[in-house]
Scaffold this active site. Structure first.
Site, PDB file in Angstrom:
ATOM      1  N   PRO A   1       0.861  -1.457  -0.251  1.00 15.52           N
ATOM      2  CA  PRO A   1      -0.139  -0.033  -0.023  1.00 15.52           C
ATOM      3  C   PRO A   1       0.736   1.336   0.101  1.00 15.52           C
ATOM      4  O   PRO A   1       1.865   1.304   0.796  1.00 15.52           O
ATOM      5  CB  PRO A   1      -0.866  -0.157   1.259  1.00 15.52           C
ATOM      6  N   ASN A   2       0.342   2.418  -0.776  1.00 10.28           N
ATOM      7  CA  ASN A   2       1.056   3.705  -1.033  1.00 10.28           C
ATOM      8  C   ASN A   2       2.133   3.645  -1.591  1.00 10.28           C
ATOM      9  O   ASN A   2       2.826   4.658  -1.870  1.00 10.28           O
ATOM     10  CB  ASN A   2       1.022   4.156   0.367  1.00 10.28           C
TER      11      ASN A   2
ATOM     12  N   ARG B   1       3.990  11.027  -1.939  1.00 14.62           N
ATOM     13  CA  ARG B   1       4.217  10.813  -0.607  1.00 14.62           C
ATOM     14  C   ARG B   1       5.402  11.303   0.154  1.00 14.62           C
ATOM     15  O   ARG B   1       6.406  10.743  -0.410  1.00 14.62           O
ATOM     16  CB  ARG B   1       3.683   9.317  -0.007  1.00 14.62           C
TER      17      ARG B   1
ATOM     18  N   TYR C   1      10.713   9.029   1.198  1.00 15.44           N
ATOM     19  CA  TYR C   1      10.833   8.324   0.022  1.00 15.44           C
ATOM     20  C   TYR C   1      11.432   8.827  -1.151  1.00 15.44           C
ATOM     21  O   TYR C   1      11.561   8.036  -2.162  1.00 15.44           O
ATOM     22  CB  TYR C   1       9.476   7.835  -0.216  1.00 15.44           C
TER      23      TYR C   1
ATOM     24  N   ASN D   1       7.978  -5.609  -1.084  1.00 18.44           N
ATOM     25  CA  ASN D   1       7.957  -4.383   0.074  1.00 18.44           C
ATOM     26  C   ASN D   1       6.751  -4.307   0.386  1.00 18.44           C
ATOM     27  O   ASN D   1       5.556  -3.856  -0.158  1.00 18.44           O
ATOM     28  CB  ASN D   1       8.495  -3.160  -0.665  1.00 18.44           C
TER      29      ASN D   1
ATOM     30  N   ALA E   1       3.062  -0.810   4.804  1.00 22.32           N
ATOM     31  CA  ALA E   1       2.483  -0.738   6.025  1.00 22.32           C
ATOM     32  C   ALA E   1       2.350  -2.152   6.556  1.00 22.32           C
ATOM     33  O   ALA E   1       2.173  -2.495   7.784  1.00 22.32           O
ATOM     34  CB  ALA E   1       1.395   0.063   6.139  1.00 22.32           C
TER      35      ALA E   1
ATOM     36  N   GLU F   1      12.889  -9.316   1.523  1.00 23.96           N
ATOM     37  CA  GLU F   1      12.151  -7.966   1.663  1.00 23.96           C
ATOM     38  C   GLU F   1      12.777  -6.911   1.697  1.00 23.96           C
ATOM     39  O   GLU F   1      14.085  -6.728   2.094  1.00 23.96           O
ATOM     40  CB  GLU F   1      11.682  -8.306   3.208  1.00 23.96           C
TER      41      GLU F   1
ATOM     42  N   HIS G   1      12.884  -2.446   1.876  1.00 29.15           N
ATOM     43  CA  HIS G   1      12.064  -1.345   2.481  1.00 29.15           C
ATOM     44  C   HIS G   1      13.084  -0.036   2.145  1.00 29.15           C
ATOM     45  O   HIS G   1      14.182  -0.171   2.221  1.00 29.15           O
ATOM     46  CB  HIS G   1      12.063  -1.264   4.109  1.00 29.15           C
TER      47      HIS G   1
ATOM     48  N   ARG H   1      13.176   4.661  12.557  1.00 31.48           N
ATOM     49  CA  ARG H   1      11.849   5.290  12.365  1.00 31.48           C
ATOM     50  C   ARG H   1      10.980   4.958  13.715  1.00 31.48           C
ATOM     51  O   ARG H   1      11.310   4.511  14.680  1.00 31.48           O
ATOM     52  CB  ARG H   1      10.901   5.149  11.123  1.00 31.48           C
TER      53      ARG H   1
HETATM   54  C1  DQA Z   1       8.314   1.194   3.923  1.00 28.38           C
HETATM   55  C2  DQA Z   1       8.349   1.366   5.392  1.00 28.38           C
HETATM   56  C3  DQA Z   1       6.866   1.037   6.024  1.00 28.38           C
HETATM   57  O1  DQA Z   1       6.957   1.338   7.383  1.00 28.38           O
HETATM   58  C4  DQA Z   1       5.880   2.030   5.307  1.00 28.38           C
HETATM   59  O2  DQA Z   1       4.604   1.711   5.856  1.00 28.38           O
HETATM   60  C5  DQA Z   1       5.897   1.959   3.682  1.00 28.38           C
HETATM   61  C6  DQA Z   1       6.909   1.972   3.212  1.00 28.38           C
HETATM   62  C7  DQA Z   1       9.569   1.452   3.118  1.00 28.38           C
HETATM   63  O3  DQA Z   1       9.662   1.158   2.141  1.00 28.38           O
HETATM   64  O4  DQA Z   1      10.301   2.195   3.714  1.00 28.38           O
HETATM   65  O5  DQA Z   1       4.738   2.343   3.259  1.00 28.38           O
HETATM   66  O6  DQA Z   1       8.010  -0.247   3.648  1.00 28.38           O
END
Ligand code: DQA
Length: 141
Positions: free
Chosen positions: A9-10, A17, A22, A73, A76, A97, A99, A106
């Site tokens: 998501p997102n 965002r 990011y 990835n 959330a 995985e 990020h 964080r």
């Molecule tokens: C994320 C880190 C997560 O905590 C966050 O919710 C994201 C992106 C990252 O790529 O740094 O949406 O996975």
């Protein structure tokens, strides 16, 4: 080699965002970067981005016996989803995985990852390059 790249998501909101976290590049930029690197390596990549946990679980299930590796990835859902963890365990495909940000630096709720309980490798805080590192790792076998 076939690799499935899943973003949660997102991640479709990259470039809009929280640019301070990011960056200003978009999801399409990310896809193109990975495609270019995969082409150079002779790797086939498919992409899937969803804002829905169930759709991500379904896509992982569909990957059964079709891919040599998964780069995910979970965004959330990283911090909440036992269902994504279970789906990865079910299909038993080597998984990295990724990020974009360094989740350990964080908020505390981002320090927990269910997917990490299955992933062979976790890459955090290396920006988009983390996906390329993941691809390199999968290519190393
Ligand atoms: C994320 C880190 C997560 O905590 C966050 O919710 C994201 C992106 C990252 O790529 O740094 O949406 O996975």
């Amino acid at each position: 080699m076939n690799v499935l790249v899943i973003n949660g998501p997102n991640i479709n909101m990259l470039g809009i965002r929280e640019k301070n976290i990011y960056g200003s590049e978009t999801y399409d930029d990310l896809v193109n970067l990975i495609k270019k690197s995969a082409d150079e390596k002779g790797v086939t990549v498919d992409f899937f981005q969803s804002n829905s946990e169930g759709d991500i679980v379904t896509r992982i299930q569909q990957a059964y016996e079709k891919y040599d590796g998964i780069i995910i990835n979970p965004a959330a859902y990283t911090h909440t989803s036992v269902a994504i963890l279970d789906a990865l365990k079910a299909v038993s495909i080597k998984t990295v995985e990724v990020h974009i940000s360094d989740v350990d630096e964080r908020e505390e709720f981002r320090h927990i990852s269910y997917v990490s309980l299955y992933a062979s490798k976790v890459i955090k805080g290396h920006g988009f390059n983390g996906y390329i590192e993941a691809l390199n790792y999968l290519c190393e076998g």
